[in-house]
Structures are given as C-alpha cells and as structure tokens.
Motif scaffolding. Structure first.
Motif, PDB file in Angstrom:
ATOM      1  N   ARG A 143       0.826  -1.208   0.000  1.00  0.00           N
ATOM      2  CA  ARG A 143       0.000   0.000   0.000  1.00  0.00           C
ATOM      3  C   ARG A 143       0.858   1.254   0.000  1.00  0.00           C
ATOM      4  NH1 ARG A 143      -1.148   0.574   5.001  1.00  0.00           N
ATOM      5  NH2 ARG A 143       0.326   2.319   5.059  1.00  0.00           N
ATOM      6  N   ASP A 188       0.570   4.200  -2.677  1.00  0.00           N
ATOM      7  CA  ASP A 188       0.050   5.488  -2.186  1.00  0.00           C
ATOM      8  C   ASP A 188       1.124   6.558  -2.066  1.00  0.00           C
ATOM      9  OD1 ASP A 188      -2.333   4.171  -2.057  1.00  0.00           O
ATOM     10  OD2 ASP A 188      -2.481   4.134   0.134  1.00  0.00           O
ATOM     11  N   GLU A 194       3.815   6.691  -0.083  1.00  0.00           N
ATOM     12  CA  GLU A 194       4.194   7.009   1.300  1.00  0.00           C
ATOM     13  C   GLU A 194       5.702   6.973   1.518  1.00  0.00           C
ATOM     14  OE1 GLU A 194       2.068   4.314   3.789  1.00  0.00           O
ATOM     15  OE2 GLU A 194       0.088   4.952   3.077  1.00  0.00           O
TER      16      GLU A 194
END
Length: 597
Positions: free
Chosen positions: A328, A332, A334
């Motif tokens: 993720r 995303d 990050e």
C-alpha cells in the motif's frame, strides 16, 4: 589358486547333485546363475569377486574387473562420493546403508550410464573389512513405472522423495500420534556454483548430495528434495530437542569434506531449520512451516542450525504485516527520501548528500529504515523501490542544479535485488540521461552482501559504470566479513568508515587505530574516505588530524526532507560567500583603513 570363483567351482565339481544334510550347499551354482549381479570389494575399494551376471550387466570380462577399483563402473562425476563412503567403512565405521536398497547411476563398458538398485553389506574377512553388493539393473523397471507416478512422488534429478511424498509420510506419522523431527536444509553457496560453473555442474552437485547426506543419517530417516537447493529430512520417533539438534549437527558435519565434481573440488555450507512434531505443529503444513521459520533465522548466521521457537512465529507475522503494508505504501506514495549532507570538514562546505529512505506511515508517523528495511529487502518490491530511489535522487540532484546551487554528488544505497537483476548499468545510465546529470554526480553505495558475491556477473555492471565515471562506495567498511582482497577487485572510488568506529574514537585506542589504518589504506589506493556518524567537534578534530577530509553525521545535520536540505544548502552557501567576501575586503583595505579599524 587365487581366484575365489575358481576355488568355489573346483569344490562344486567334487560335489555334483543336490546338497543334503551335512553337505555344503552349491553356493557357486546359485551365484553364477542368478540374474542379480554380485560383487565383493576390499577396504581399498578393489574388486575381489564378480559373478557372471556382473559381466553381462556392466559389459566387462571378469578378468577386467577383478583387481580393478569401483571406478570402472561408477560415472566420473559420482566417484568422489563413493570413494568417501568406501573409505569410511574401510576404516571401521559402521555402514548406515547396510540392509537398505539405494538407487544410483552406474557405468557400462561402452560408456553409457544406467540406473541400478544396490543392497550393501559389510563384514570382517581374513584380510580385513570386506564389502559386498547385490546389484539389480532397474532400467526396465524405471521405464515400466508410470512417469506420472514418478513425478508425483520423486524428484526427477536426484531420485529422492519430493515434497508430496515427504508430506504423505509425515501425515502418517502425526496421524498415528507419533513424534517426528523435521529438518529443512538450504544450501549456502549453491547459487555461486550455478553462476560460475553452470547448471550442469550444479545438478551433478545435487546428485552427489543425494548420495552423501542419506549415508550420514539413521536408517529410518527420509531424505527428500523440495526443489532448487532446498532439502528436507524426516526423522520418525524423534521428540527430544537434543536428539534433533544432534541430527542437525551431523548433517552440517557431512558438508565438511569438499565435493569432488569432475575436475572441481567444491565447498558448500548449509543452513538448517529444525522443528519437532507434534510439539511445534500437529499437522504437516504447520510443522514444516515451523521448521521454515527456524531456517529463516539460521540463514542469518550461515552454516548453522536453529531450533524452532514460538517467538519466531510472532516475529514473522509482524514481518508479513509490514510487507502487506509496504504494498500500500508504494502505491500510495508514502515512501520518501531524506538527504543527509556530506561535508568538507576543513571548510564546512557541503560536497554531497546521501539519499536515505523513509516511510511516512499514516498512523505510526515517520519510520526509519530499521523498522521496515529487512521486510522490504526480502520483498518482491525491492527492485521496484530501488529503481525509484535512483530516479528520485537523480531528479532532486537535477532540481538543485537548476536552482543554481553548486553541483553535489548524490549517494544512493543499492538493494541486492537491483544487483541481481542484471540491468543495473542500463537503469543508471538511462536515469542520468533523463535528468541531464554527468556520471560523476551519482555515487552508488554497496554493502558487504554485494561485495561477498563479487563474481563476474556481479562485477560486470559496476565495472561498466565505473568506466563511465559513476562513483562507487563501499558502505560500513570494516564491520563484517569482506576481505581486503575484495577492495583490489571491486571498482571502488570511496570507503565509508562505519559510525561504530567513529563513535568511540576518543575513548577507544583500538577504534582510533582502525580508523587510522582505514584512512591510510584509502590514501594508498587513491580512494576517498567518508567518516559516518560524526557528532562532536572533538571527533571532527581527531578525524582531521588523522587525514580524513569528509564527514557525515548529526554534527552537520540529520537526514532532511528535500525542502529543508535546500534551505540548509542555500544558507551555508550564503555564509560561505559572505566569509569569502569579508576576507577579500580585508585584503583590499588600505593602510589608513586598517589603522582606523
């Protein structure tokens, strides 16, 4: 009369007809007429007896075989393993293969190989230890057997039971409420054999393992190949951790002697994970998974074994959770880069920056690599993230140049996955071209893990990049197992002195001596040296006195987001420009101006 067959035949000629009570049976008649090949050898492996079936099976006349060693009927690639076994029994050690049937490859007089089934025995004769074999040609049987059944239950390369057969047997044992130990074995150094000598040699090495390792185990142990260089041992009736550990040590000991494969003597190690059922799992899947967790821990040490502990399961669960979150995080956006300056300790000017990975976790905040790097390195994402780091760092270096800031060299840490992918040089060259950066603007940092695998396929992309003036640094030098000879072969430009030596530089004379030696080595080899972890002015002063010019650490700045680094860079540049202007102004003062000042 020295031929035992002739002596026996002579006795047989005197006793025609059927044997009766008190009369010796006609052993020679049986031996000469059976379809099974019968052979005897002495402690030196020299053939002392063969029957007629042996002549037919191997294609040699009896006179050719008697007095010759077993090498006559053993394929060259397997002779080393057979020599070791014969020598061990010849020296008086009990044969663990006695009473067991094993399948191996044999050699005919015309040079063709064929499969045989061998039952072995050993005894004390008048001249010392003797060994005998009953040999059956199983070529037709193998052809007759269903190929599908074979593939379903056995490894086609080694003839060993495969994972399916292993799990069936383990299921039988556990379902009966019995105990069993499972050993998972992963070879240390096998990939290097494949890469340097070819897969044919690697396959032969696996076949030699399939001969040597079962001979080191108890008679009821099942030795299986799970695939690749992973093997497994099932030991029924073993529920004592001490006995299971002793078995693991025995297997490790079997890797002590080198393997003779053709013209090569190959040394291998092994990592072993051990689990005991039903203590560590009451079904095959759980028990093998427990052994696999222990194997993962053993790999960190190399050539060692670990017994399963419950804490390993929770640690792996946490690692898997992090790996799921990393998927993720990448999608995303990050993951971010922070930049720590590398400073000229004499002038205070920034010479370069090291790009360091950070994770902006949505709930846990900013995570340093220690919290996730191990999970990332073993994840399939490692290659993707590694390429992103190179791209992002080069993009930032180009942006700083566009702002008119002095040219910096950007240091980037590599993952092993990037080196193993085989296209590192192309990725780097395309990235530099995309952002219009000169090659010397980028420095690739490699760790000891990469250095230790410095065979040609690893070295080649680094040599290509170095020829194009890309810089290459060895990170944390002096902290592990890399040897000095690697510095000579690896195309380095920079040595980074580990923060562990710098931390106690003032208090530990041994650390000071190591730093001094590393700096001397760097100077002699024409390499730059960067001291990591510089935190105090006192450390900086000692490093300068020892001849180190470049430092990196909290004394100058922590790793900063790009925006903060840009402000720091600009401020230091302004201060440096102001200081230079002040010096120039003082130098241009007239005597009267100086007197008024």
């Amino acid at each position: 009369m020295h031929d035992p067959v002739a002596r026996a035949r002579s006795r047989g000629n005197k006793r025609r007809g059927h044997s009766s009570a008190g009369r010796e049976p006609d052993v020679v008649g049986f031996a000469e007429n059976t379809e099974l090949a019968l052979m005897c050898i002495d402690a030196a492996g020299v053939i002392t007896y063969v029957n007629a079936a042996s002549e037919r099976m191997f294609g040699h006349e009896r006179a050719e075989m008697l007095g010759h060693t077993l090498d006559l009927i053993i394929p060259p690639r397997l002779r080393g393993a057979h020599h070791a076994g014969v020598a061990r029994v010849g020296e008086g050690a009990p044969s663990k293969l006695a009473g067991r049937s094993i399948e191996v490859m044999a050699l005919r007089a015309d040079g063709t190989e064929f499969p045989i089934e061998v039952s072995l025995s050993a005894w004390k004769g008048n001249t010392g230890t003797m060994m005998g074999a009953v040999v059956r040609d199983i070529s037709e049987r193998r052809q007759r057997d269903s190929r599908l059944h074979r593939l379903a239950h056995h490894d086609p390369l080694t003839g060993l039971p495969n994972r399916f057969q292993f799990n069936l047997r383990l299921e039988e044992i556990l379902s009966a409420g019995e105990q069993a130990a499972v050993l998972l074995i992963d070879l240390d150094g096998f990939k290097k054999v494949n890469d340097s000598l070819g897969h044919a040699t690697g396959d032969t090495l696996l076949q030699a393992l399939a001969v040597r390792l079962p001979a080191a185990l108890e008679a009821d142990a099942m030795f299986a190949r799970f695939g690749g260089d992973e093997f497994a041992v099932l030991m029924p009736g073993i529920g004592d951790p001490l006995k299971a550990s002793a078995a693991a040590r025995t297997v490790l000991g079997a890797f002590g002697p080198a393997f003779s494969i053709g013209d090569h003597l190959l040394k291998l190690g092994a990592s072993i994970g051990v689990a005991i059922g039903p203590m560590h799992g009451d079904d095959p899947e759980e028990l093998v998974a427990s052994a696999d967790l222990a194997l993962y821990q053993a790999k960190h040490g190399g050539n060692s074994f670990r017994l399963f502990e419950a804490s390993m399961r929770s640690a792996v669960a946490a690692r898997h959770a992090i790996r799921d979150e990393l998927l993720r995080a990448v999608s995303d956006g990050e993951l971010v880069l922070h930049y720590q300056p590398q400073v000229n300790m004499e002038s205070g000017s920034i010479l370069g920056a090291e790009a360091l990975l950070r994770w902006n976790h949505p709930t846990r905040g900013l995570l340093l690599p220690g919290k996730f790097l191990e999970a990332l390195e073993s994840h399939s994402l490692a290659l993707q993230v590694g390429c992103w780091i190179i791209d992002e760092a080069c993009k930032q270096a180009s942006a700083w140049r566009a702002l008119g800031l002095p040219a910096l060299r950007m240091s980037v840490n590599l993952f092993a996955a990037q080196v193993n992918a085989g296209n590192l040089a192309e990725v780097v060259e395309e990235t530099l071209k995309r952002y219009s950066l000169p090659p010397e603007a980028l420095e690739l940092e490699v760790t000891e893990t990469v250095m230790l695998h410095n065979d040609d396929h690893v070295l080649r992309p680094f040599e290509r990049l170095r020829e194009r003036r890309v810089r290459i640094a060895f990170d944390d030098f002096g902290t592990g197992h890399a040897s000095l000879s690697m510095l000579k072969r690896f195309p380095l430009t920079t040595i980074k002195i580990d923060r562990g030596f710098v931390r106690d530089l003032l208090a530990d004379r041994y650390d000071a001596a190591i730093v001094q030696a590393l700096l001397g080595l760097a100077r002699a080899m024409g390499l730059d040296a960067v001291a990591e972890g510089v935190e105090t002015k006192e450390q900086e002063a000692v490093l300068l006195a020892l001849g180190c010019k470049i430092g990196q650490g909290y004394l100058y700045a922590r790793a900063l987001p790009a925006e903060e680094f840009t402000r720091l860079f600009g401020r230091l540049r302004t201060e440096e420009t102001a200081a230079v202007s002040d010096v120039k102004a003082k130098l241009s003062e007239t005597p009267s101006q100086k007197s008024r000042r």
